[in-house]
Design a protein around this motif. Structure first.
Motif, PDB file in Angstrom:
ATOM      1  N   UNK A  81     -64.371 -19.628 -58.869  1.00 56.04           N
ATOM      2  CA  UNK A  81     -63.969 -20.800 -58.441  1.00 56.04           C
ATOM      3  C   UNK A  81     -64.559 -22.096 -59.345  1.00 56.04           C
ATOM      4  N   UNK A  82     -65.601 -21.594 -60.335  1.00 55.94           N
ATOM      5  CA  UNK A  82     -65.951 -22.652 -60.983  1.00 55.94           C
ATOM      6  C   UNK A  82     -65.651 -22.529 -62.154  1.00 55.94           C
ATOM      7  N   UNK A  83     -64.573 -21.762 -62.732  1.00 52.70           N
ATOM      8  CA  UNK A  83     -64.122 -21.774 -63.968  1.00 52.70           C
ATOM      9  C   UNK A  83     -63.056 -22.851 -64.479  1.00 52.70           C
ATOM     10  N   UNK A  84     -62.275 -23.572 -63.444  1.00 49.55           N
ATOM     11  CA  UNK A  84     -61.661 -24.249 -63.621  1.00 49.55           C
ATOM     12  C   UNK A  84     -62.326 -25.768 -63.367  1.00 49.55           C
ATOM     13  N   UNK A  85     -61.878 -27.017 -63.860  1.00 51.30           N
ATOM     14  CA  UNK A  85     -62.453 -28.309 -63.378  1.00 51.30           C
ATOM     15  C   UNK A  85     -61.076 -28.891 -63.129  1.00 51.30           C
ATOM     16  N   UNK A 128     -59.968 -31.495 -64.734  1.00 42.90           N
ATOM     17  CA  UNK A 128     -59.388 -31.983 -65.696  1.00 42.90           C
ATOM     18  C   UNK A 128     -58.382 -31.125 -66.437  1.00 42.90           C
ATOM     19  N   UNK A 129     -58.596 -29.850 -65.891  1.00 47.76           N
ATOM     20  CA  UNK A 129     -57.787 -28.603 -66.548  1.00 47.76           C
ATOM     21  C   UNK A 129     -56.520 -28.714 -65.936  1.00 47.76           C
ATOM     22  N   UNK A 130     -56.400 -29.489 -65.024  1.00 43.03           N
ATOM     23  CA  UNK A 130     -54.698 -29.234 -64.302  1.00 43.03           C
ATOM     24  C   UNK A 130     -53.589 -29.348 -65.154  1.00 43.03           C
ATOM     25  N   UNK A 131     -53.550 -30.134 -66.233  1.00 42.90           N
ATOM     26  CA  UNK A 131     -52.405 -30.460 -67.095  1.00 42.90           C
ATOM     27  C   UNK A 131     -52.282 -29.220 -68.113  1.00 42.90           C
ATOM     28  N   UNK A 132     -53.517 -28.798 -68.479  1.00 48.86           N
ATOM     29  CA  UNK A 132     -53.458 -27.629 -69.277  1.00 48.86           C
ATOM     30  C   UNK A 132     -53.034 -26.519 -68.500  1.00 48.86           C
ATOM     31  N   UNK A 133     -53.343 -26.359 -67.403  1.00 46.87           N
ATOM     32  CA  UNK A 133     -52.795 -25.092 -66.500  1.00 46.87           C
ATOM     33  C   UNK A 133     -51.329 -25.208 -66.432  1.00 46.87           C
ATOM     34  N   UNK A 134     -50.863 -26.456 -65.941  1.00 50.51           N
ATOM     35  CA  UNK A 134     -49.540 -26.823 -65.873  1.00 50.51           C
ATOM     36  C   UNK A 134     -48.714 -26.314 -67.101  1.00 50.51           C
ATOM     37  N   UNK A 135     -49.381 -26.783 -68.276  1.00 52.72           N
ATOM     38  CA  UNK A 135     -48.597 -26.525 -69.611  1.00 52.72           C
ATOM     39  C   UNK A 135     -48.515 -24.843 -69.956  1.00 52.72           C
ATOM     40  N   UNK A 136     -49.537 -24.276 -69.495  1.00 54.57           N
ATOM     41  CA  UNK A 136     -49.685 -22.815 -69.749  1.00 54.57           C
ATOM     42  C   UNK A 136     -48.708 -22.243 -68.865  1.00 54.57           C
ATOM     43  N   UNK A 193     -57.623 -21.928 -75.043  1.00 56.77           N
ATOM     44  CA  UNK A 193     -58.270 -23.517 -74.494  1.00 56.77           C
ATOM     45  C   UNK A 193     -58.860 -23.226 -72.904  1.00 56.77           C
ATOM     46  N   UNK A 194     -58.162 -22.566 -71.995  1.00 63.26           N
ATOM     47  CA  UNK A 194     -58.360 -22.446 -70.738  1.00 63.26           C
ATOM     48  C   UNK A 194     -59.509 -21.510 -70.503  1.00 63.26           C
ATOM     49  N   UNK A 195     -59.852 -20.531 -71.672  1.00 62.13           N
ATOM     50  CA  UNK A 195     -60.667 -19.642 -71.375  1.00 62.13           C
ATOM     51  C   UNK A 195     -60.165 -18.382 -70.539  1.00 62.13           C
ATOM     52  N   UNK A 196     -58.979 -17.880 -70.943  1.00 67.27           N
ATOM     53  CA  UNK A 196     -58.339 -16.820 -70.089  1.00 67.27           C
ATOM     54  C   UNK A 196     -58.379 -15.529 -71.005  1.00 67.27           C
ATOM     55  N   UNK A 197     -58.702 -15.724 -72.129  1.00 69.15           N
ATOM     56  CA  UNK A 197     -58.690 -14.555 -72.930  1.00 69.15           C
ATOM     57  C   UNK A 197     -59.896 -13.932 -73.083  1.00 69.15           C
ATOM     58  N   UNK A 198     -60.293 -12.392 -73.166  1.00 75.55           N
ATOM     59  CA  UNK A 198     -61.592 -11.854 -73.149  1.00 75.55           C
ATOM     60  C   UNK A 198     -62.665 -12.493 -74.203  1.00 75.55           C
ATOM     61  N   UNK A 199     -61.767 -12.543 -75.478  1.00 78.11           N
ATOM     62  CA  UNK A 199     -62.669 -13.262 -76.563  1.00 78.11           C
ATOM     63  C   UNK A 199     -63.054 -14.616 -76.392  1.00 78.11           C
TER      64      UNK A 199
END
Length: 86
Positions: A7-11, A13-21, A54-60
């Motif tokens: 639950x702490x992964x996103x903040x 300010x990430x909302x627009x990036x999440x929507x774009x993703x 950018x959203x740190x969704x990939x393992x690397x």
């Protein structure tokens, strides 16, 4: 997606990036079976990939390469190259 990480992964300010993703993922999915629009599909997948990093969704992008070895379990036997041949 949001429910699959801590639950702490996103903040906020990430909302627009999440929507774009999500938009890029939906566009890539809709274009995947349209061979005449391969260039558009490729651009959507590239955008999706860049946003995932950018959203740190990939393992690397979630891991620090300096600490990965510290999280590996202890070995309980010899390495394969240390075994004696019969």
């Amino acid at each position: 997606m949001v429910g699959s990480v801590d639950h702490r992964h996103f903040v906020k300010s990430d909302v627009l990036l999440i929507v774009s993703y999500i938009q890029a993922a939906m566009l890539a999915r809709s274009l995947a079976r349209k061979p005449t629009r391969i260039k558009e599909w490729e651009l959507a997948v590239r955008a999706q990939s860049a946003l995932a990093v950018k959203l740190r969704l990939t393992p690397s992008s979630r891991s620090d390469h300096k600490t990965i070895a510290r999280r590996l379990p202890e070995r309980d036997g010899p390495f394969p190259w240390e075994k004696e041949e019969n």
